[in-house]
Design an enzyme around this catalytic site. Sequence first.
Site, mmCIF file in Angstrom:
data_model
loop_
_atom_site.group_PDB
_atom_site.id
_atom_site.type_symbol
_atom_site.label_atom_id
_atom_site.label_comp_id
_atom_site.label_asym_id
_atom_site.label_seq_id
_atom_site.Cartn_x
_atom_site.Cartn_y
_atom_site.Cartn_z
ATOM 1 N N TYR A 152 33.685 12.260 -17.076
ATOM 2 C CA TYR A 152 32.253 12.273 -16.571
ATOM 3 C C TYR A 152 31.784 11.236 -17.422
ATOM 4 O O TYR A 152 30.500 10.851 -16.875
ATOM 5 C CB TYR A 152 31.583 13.720 -16.885
ATOM 6 C CG TYR A 152 31.934 14.693 -15.503
ATOM 7 C CD1 TYR A 152 31.560 14.835 -14.489
ATOM 8 C CD2 TYR A 152 33.034 15.675 -16.435
ATOM 9 C CE1 TYR A 152 31.857 15.710 -13.795
ATOM 10 C CE2 TYR A 152 33.612 16.486 -15.314
ATOM 11 C CZ TYR A 152 33.145 16.514 -13.997
ATOM 12 O OH TYR A 152 33.438 17.499 -13.006
ATOM 13 N N ILE A 153 31.843 10.952 -18.443
ATOM 14 C CA ILE A 153 31.317 9.583 -19.408
ATOM 15 C C ILE A 153 32.001 8.239 -18.910
ATOM 16 O O ILE A 153 33.246 8.391 -19.341
ATOM 17 C CB ILE A 153 31.352 9.901 -20.741
ATOM 18 C CG1 ILE A 153 30.573 11.344 -21.318
ATOM 19 C CG2 ILE A 153 30.737 8.858 -21.567
ATOM 20 C CD1 ILE A 153 30.772 11.847 -22.576
#
Length: 746
Positions: free
Chosen positions: A704-705
């Site tokens: 997600y990052i």
Amino acid sequence: MSTTAVEARKSSSGNVSKKPKSVANKAKTAASTKRGTKPASQANTKKNNAVKEEPDKTRPAKKRKVLKADPAVDNATEVKQEELVVDGGLKADDEDIHRWWEEDPNDHSVKWETLEHNGVIFPPPYEKLPDDVKLKYDGKKVDLPVEAEEVAGFYGAMINTDHAKNPVFQANFFGDFKEVLSTSGRALISGTSKFIEIESFDKCDFSDIFAYYEDQRNAKKALPPAVKKRLKQEKDEAEEKYKTCYLDGRKQPVGNFRVEPPGLFRGRGQHPKTGKLKARVQPEQVTLNIGKDVKIPEPPAGHNWSEVRHDNTVSWLAMWKENINGNTKYVFLSQSSSLKGMSDFKKFEKARELKNHVERIRNDYRKELTDEKMQVRQRATAMYLIDRLALRAGGEKGDDEADTVGCCSLRYEHVDLQPPNLVTFDFLGKDSIRYFQQVEVDEQVFTNLQIFKKEPKGPGDDIFDRLDPSILNKHLQSYMPGLTAKVFRTYNASHTMQKQLDQIPNVGTVAEKVVAFNAANREVAILCNHQRTVAKSHEQSVAKIEERVEELVWKKYRLKKMILQLDPEKPKVLGKSYFADTKAFNKTKLKAIHKRVVEREQEKVEKKFARDNEKIKADREAGEDVKLLTKDDLKERLKVVTNLKEELQKELDTGEFEIKSSQTCEKLEAQVAKLDDRILSTRLSLKDKQDNSTVALSTSKINYIDPRLSVMFSKKFEVPLEKLFTKTLREKFAWAIHSADKDWQF
């Protein structure tokens, strides 16, 4: 929920700086011009340009074709077929690198022109248990058909685990075990021809089977290092050809090329099918996908493939269906391959694109929170929750699947409302991870949730009864092509990480900066509800770190005592506070530390002795004339332990320390300073471990990052990338490592 995470969400509408022009793109254009070729942006205007491949002498000439131009390949660049990205470590100025991330990121229907691979590896066949190892039923040993014995062994090998103690696991296993018995033959009382009906799980005794497999495990652990090394080498050699494939002439690493072995399904959380039999996959169930003009891998002897396809619009190499949930399993290229890298790159670029639309979307759903149409109002409320709380969209689940939900599938009992605007969410999310958060929401959102829960609704009823993920995603795509609820989750995770990193001062040691980075990562993990259970070994590992800190402080105590012994006037020079910690150790504490230090030193010597003997054994097997070390040799080596023990005892008895002639106050003070750094670093490591014991940092960091944020932090804060990314992640995110600089912004 932490205040920081909530604030990060509330402020997620903040401005984001524009993406800087790629330095690498400029360098590439210059390099292309220098070589007398057009830049890639111009070269790619001709669709069917050919890429010349450097000859590969290791492969047959007929397979060395001139390839059509790949839209993701720099046509102005010569490509080495054998080049693999290793450790993210290709040189930044290497003109032969396939820098696909600098090309047009648009998806293409054709994934490859040529594809060559060696298929998959199947697990070894089942080996029958020794004649004296039997299942006992009602106190009697029984003979089982081979198929049933294998299934009994799956359970018997794990009877000491929490899974095997779960009643649902036991019931599912026993049901499938009886079914295998009914199709493969009946059980016999051992040594007779008398049949016995196995009808009760409670009458089954798997202890002999467990003991056998436990002995096997222990024997494997006890193998000499040289034998383990040889076995690993043999295994690696047997698997070598499956580890890579040739995609458009380039060697690429393959992901999981092993077909999963049979066993008992565990599942995650409270899965209703836990304990069921995962059947052995046969070649007749496996479909291969491969290029047309290459050799088809041979299936195991006596078997055939289910099908062989030549579909270049998909990126999988093999597939089959597993029997538990009927899901299709695929073999893809590994995470470090160009296709996987392209997929990640596009995912994060899609999330970055959302920043250009997010304010318009938010303005619209705020207005629609009061819409007269109930479906529109539900859609707006769901979008608010997905945007602000990073909830997953959720979808329908069958009766035979774990009861996990997302935003659209929230039920009456999952949401508790406490006026004026406090909402408690309590449900099982993906992978049966509990989502439990109390959050303050906008007044209108609270009012809407009250309406959605209004009678006659009750437990079991959907809150968003006029909405499902497909309706929501269709609406989102009217704002931006490819926009789904999941893109919001990726956007908010990366945006939150950017905000957190912007708040970190660029000061302190590398260890302090890593702790600050992990704290930022933790806020994202909390936002995304990435939890994990505290490891069973957590307390033990924390205790070991605490002991390590104590021993470092003790070493510093000894050094300062030596300084005072050399020069009693030093407190006047260095100050009394410098020596204050020399009074922190009493005799009881010192005895305990001395005991640990001596025991560890003895263990170190004995392990080194055993390793040296194993090496000598290996040399002897290779024909070298060398003698094994003896007990006398070990005794000689252990003298260093005896001397240490005597030295420490003398310190304890007399308070005097043995100081070498080469040691001076200045040198001892320098050693104290180094120990201070080590103590700080170890204490930070301990704090980091304790703070993150229930949070899964890796999930958000991997999925997600945007990895370019981690690369930016590494370069800007001068933190070695290996402190943030494992070797596997450095390979997976090679594209990010090469494309982000210290000024990169999400």
